[in-house]
Design an enzyme around this catalytic site. Structure first.
Site, short mmCIF file in Angstrom:
data_model
loop_
_atom_site.label_atom_id
_atom_site.label_comp_id
_atom_site.label_asym_id
_atom_site.label_seq_id
_atom_site.Cartn_x
_atom_site.Cartn_y
_atom_site.Cartn_z
N GLU A 1 0.83 -1.22 0.00
CA GLU A 1 0.00 0.00 0.00
C GLU A 1 0.86 1.27 0.00
O GLU A 1 0.76 2.10 0.91
CB GLU A 1 -0.96 -0.01 1.19
CG GLU A 1 -1.99 -1.12 1.09
CD GLU A 1 -3.01 -1.12 2.23
OE1 GLU A 1 -2.75 -0.49 3.27
OE2 GLU A 1 -4.07 -1.75 2.07
N GLU A 30 -6.68 -7.78 -1.15
CA GLU A 30 -7.20 -7.74 0.22
C GLU A 30 -8.66 -7.31 0.23
O GLU A 30 -9.07 -6.44 -0.54
CB GLU A 30 -6.44 -6.71 1.09
CG GLU A 30 -5.01 -7.06 1.41
CD GLU A 30 -4.38 -6.00 2.33
OE1 GLU A 30 -5.13 -5.31 3.05
OE2 GLU A 30 -3.15 -5.85 2.29
#
Ligand SMILES: [Zn+2]
Length: 718
Positions: free
Chosen positions: A149, A313
């Protein structure tokens, strides 16, 4: 196309380093019971792997990998560089980022390295290479996962190393301070640069306006846009540095990093070009419409060039970082998973496999929750989803979404629109894109998200192209759009579009700048509408009924006497067959017709009541629609439906929150997904699917009329 993976990956983040080793194998056995076949490992293990500058210790990781190999798991292998070790920050404090307010971080958090730290590039690249050298060829190794991320929770860095690198970046881009001054309109407030050393990053105690979380605006807007471009490239260089280090030891395994949808700080189109496969993390908050989630999936598919992507995710249950986190309702996670597949996902992965007992994510959902058993609702639902995906999803892998509608998404317009100091602080760019996206999505019409710089040849694949709030028009964009429209395309744009060039300078000569001739309107002024207030918008007649509104020949009413005298008026609109009342919000463009015809006028009692609010203009074989104000859903419906009809698109009506989407395989098979993303029963009519088999109901025949249970999904193959 040939699927990227041999297996449909179903699994996600597993963090055994947080647990005693004697628990690991039991975890794996439980996960196998849930039909999980993949583990994402080593995302946050840097200190364990490298307790000192010259020391690597792979013993624990070796045992984790050996266990996964023993159980024939697929492995998504992270490089572990997203959270800096404490010793590293202690010994090299310059490795960590400096905030908008000029404060250098101390050790803590994650995703907070300085992207221009030479030391970070060296140590992260070395570790990535060492991991690839050691683990390339591991049975089941499915993908490398670089960092995590990027930019998430970290913000931009404003340290001296970044400032120096930024000056070099500007020198390479502009060549001379004169060119820089011109691009930034730097004589404003005596900001003229006479030496490159005068350039200062847009910090809060300098030209920046905003906060560390959102450095939104700047005294010199070109400075902020360029700093964002520079920081994006810096972060991307950290990714490619590790990617290349892995590639030296592993020639074939796909390499990715997990993106975050409409995350503002990174221009993901530039990232997609550097990734073998796009992966992303889907965490819809409470109240996020299903259409907004769909848009995120389509954006991520676009970043990957239209190829299937990885859902790296999502949570098996509730998130933990929102202020209030609902548990996922029974069936909700499965419905969200199938929605991802319907929009192009070829994996379904979670954060995380086992719920942590410590740390700030300990209340984040997991497949194995704090009770540590298989006897939980979430575990049972995960197992049922895994079984269904295992049976059905492999045949879908590699198939693609086809769309005849495109909606532009442009990160630089995102930065530019939200960076405007005036006329309103009311805009959130992704929500304006969603306003237009949703009008098609709720008709179950597939949409491709495209970059604004899409070529004319690519645009011609689409029957309709929308450019919501495309405030920055980069070189070549207007020309491509004009070629598209002249050739028969339908182009929808409007408020706040066509205002800035690539330097974030206003294009002189009246809005919407390079789209003005195409749209046949001049937007003279932009009025701001107060939060919570709206302006009435009156549509009259159908889009293709050119006589419905008087247009150029309309009489001038008193209310619009400020106008040029050629514009449609309240009088003219009153004589039309008013089909619908709608409203606009945030801004109202005060427009003059320059060849366009009026589709809607402003109501209410503002001085521009009765003047054009929505227009259409024929140009060549095509047409351009200009929407002067952000319309409510009723307004978008009245605008879009005739365009959909004229384009020969085939809308399907479903209740709000029920989506129909399709993927197409190269061999001619079509997969249709009917997804109830609501917690209520919904009735849908599916004549096209009548008689087909529902793959999720053991082949039960689908009827023309169906009552869907809450979160029920139907998948048909034809
Ligand atoms: Zn820095």
């Amino acid at each position: 196309m040939k699927p990227l993976f041999d297996t449909f990956l179903f699994g996600g983040d597993w963090n055994p380093e947080q647990w005693p080793e004697e628990t690991w194998e039991r975890d794996i056995e439980m996960l196998e019971d849930a039909h999980i076949n993949e583990a994402t490992i080593n995302v946050f293990s840097w200190t364990l792997l490298q307790p000192g500058e010259d020391t690597y210790d792979f013993t624990m990781l070796d045992r984790i990998v050996a266990l996964l190999v023993k159980h024939r798991f697929n492995i998504v292998f992270a490089t572990g560089t997203a959270a800096l070790p404490a010793w590293m920050v202690r010994e090299h404090p310059e490795i960590i980022r400096t905030t908008f307010e000029g404060k250098r971080h101390v050790f803590g958090g994650r995703h907070n390295f300085c992207p221009n730290s030479a030391y970070f590039r060296t140590v992260s690249g070395k570790l990535a290479g060492a991991l690839a050298e050691r683990y390339a060829g591991t049975p089941g190794l499915a993908a490398w996962h670089i960092g995590n991320e990027y930019g998430g929770g970290g913000g931009l860095c404003y340290c001296e190393a970044c400032a120096a690198a930024f000056r070099d970046w500007l020198k390479a881009k502009y060549g001379s301070v004169e060119a820089l001054n011109k691009a930034w309109c730097a004589n404003f407030w005596s900001h003229t640069i006479v030496d490159w050393a005068d350039v200062v990053p847009p910090v809060g105690y300098g030209d920046g306006i905003g906060s560390d979380w959102d450095p939104r605006k700047c005294v010199v807007s070109g400075l902020l846009i360029d700093y964002r471009r520079f920081q994006n490239e810096s972060q991307l260089a950290c990714f490619t540095n590790e990617r290349d280090a892995v590639r030296r030891f592993d020639a074939a395994t796909p390499i990715t990093t997990n993106l975050m949808g409409t995350f503002k700080d990174l221009d993901y189109f530039t990232w997609g070009r550097e990734m073998d496969v796009v992966s992303w993390d889907n965490y819809p908050g409470m109240g996020m419409p299903a259409s907004r989630v769909a848009m995120n999936h389509d954006l991520m598919r676009a970043v990957g060039g239209g190829k299937p992507f990885m859902l790296m995710e999502q949570t098996p249950n509730q998130q933990n970082w929102f202020p209030y986190c609902k548990v996922k309702r029974p069936g909700e996670v499965a419905a969200l998973s199938w929605q991802a597949v319907a929009h192009g996902a070829d994996t379904v992965q979670f954060f995380q496999m086992r719920q942590s007992i410590g740390g700030c994510e300990r209340f984040h959902g997991a497949v194995i929750a704090h009770d540590g058993t298989e006897d939980s609702r979430v575990f049972r639902e995960t197992a049922a989803l895994g079984e269904a995906l295992g049976k059905v999803a492999p045949r879908i892998m590699g198939s693609k979404v086809r769309a005849r509608v495109a909606v532009m998404f442009d990160w630089e317009s995102y930065w530019s629109l939200e960076g405007c100091v005036g006329p309103t602080a009311g805009f959130a760019y992704p929500e304006e894109v969603h306003r237009f996206y949703r009008a098609f999505n709720r008709r179950n019409i597939a949409v491709d998200i495209i970059p604004s710089t899409t070529s004319a040849a690519e645009l011609e694949r689409y029957s309709v192209v929308a450019a919501p709030a495309l405030i920055m028009v980069k070189p070549g964009v207007a020309e491509a759009v004009e070629t598209y429209v002249r050739g028969g395309g339908r182009f929808i744009t409007g408020y706040m579009s066509g205002i800035h060039d690539e330097h974030d300078l206003v294009i002189p000569g009246g809005y919407p700048g390079p789209f003005r001739a195409l749209a046949g309107v001049w937007a003279e002024e932009i009025d701001a509408i107060a939060p919570g207030e709206t302006i009435p918008v009156r549509f009259g007649g159908a889009v293709d009924d050119k006589s419905a509104v008087a247009g150029d020949s309309g009489a001038v009413s008193e209310a619009s006497s400020h106008c040029c005298g050629k514009c449609a008026t309240g009088n003219a609109a009153d004589t039309a067959d008013t089909k619908s009342d709608a409203s606009g919000e945030i801004v109202a463009s005060i427009m003059h017709l320059e060849g366009a015809r009026v589709l809607a006028t402003y109501g209410g009692d503002e001085f521009y009541a009765g003047t054009p609010a929505v227009t259409a203009n024929v140009c060549g074989e095509g047409e351009t629609y200009y929407v002067g104000t952000p319309l409510d859903e009723a307004g978008m419906d009245v605008l879009i439906q005739p365009i959909v009809d004229a384009a020969g698109l085939e809308p399907t009506t479903t209740p709000d929150g029920v989506e129909i989407a399709e993927r197409y395989a190269d061999d001619g098979r079509t997969f249709t997904f009917v997804i109830n993303l609501t917690d209520r029963e919904q009735h849908v009519t599916l004549p096209a699917l009548a008689g087909a088999a529902d793959l999720l109901a053991n082949g039960r025949t689908i009827a023309a009329g169906n009552t869907l249970a809450p979160y029920q999904v139907i998948v048909a193959e034809r």
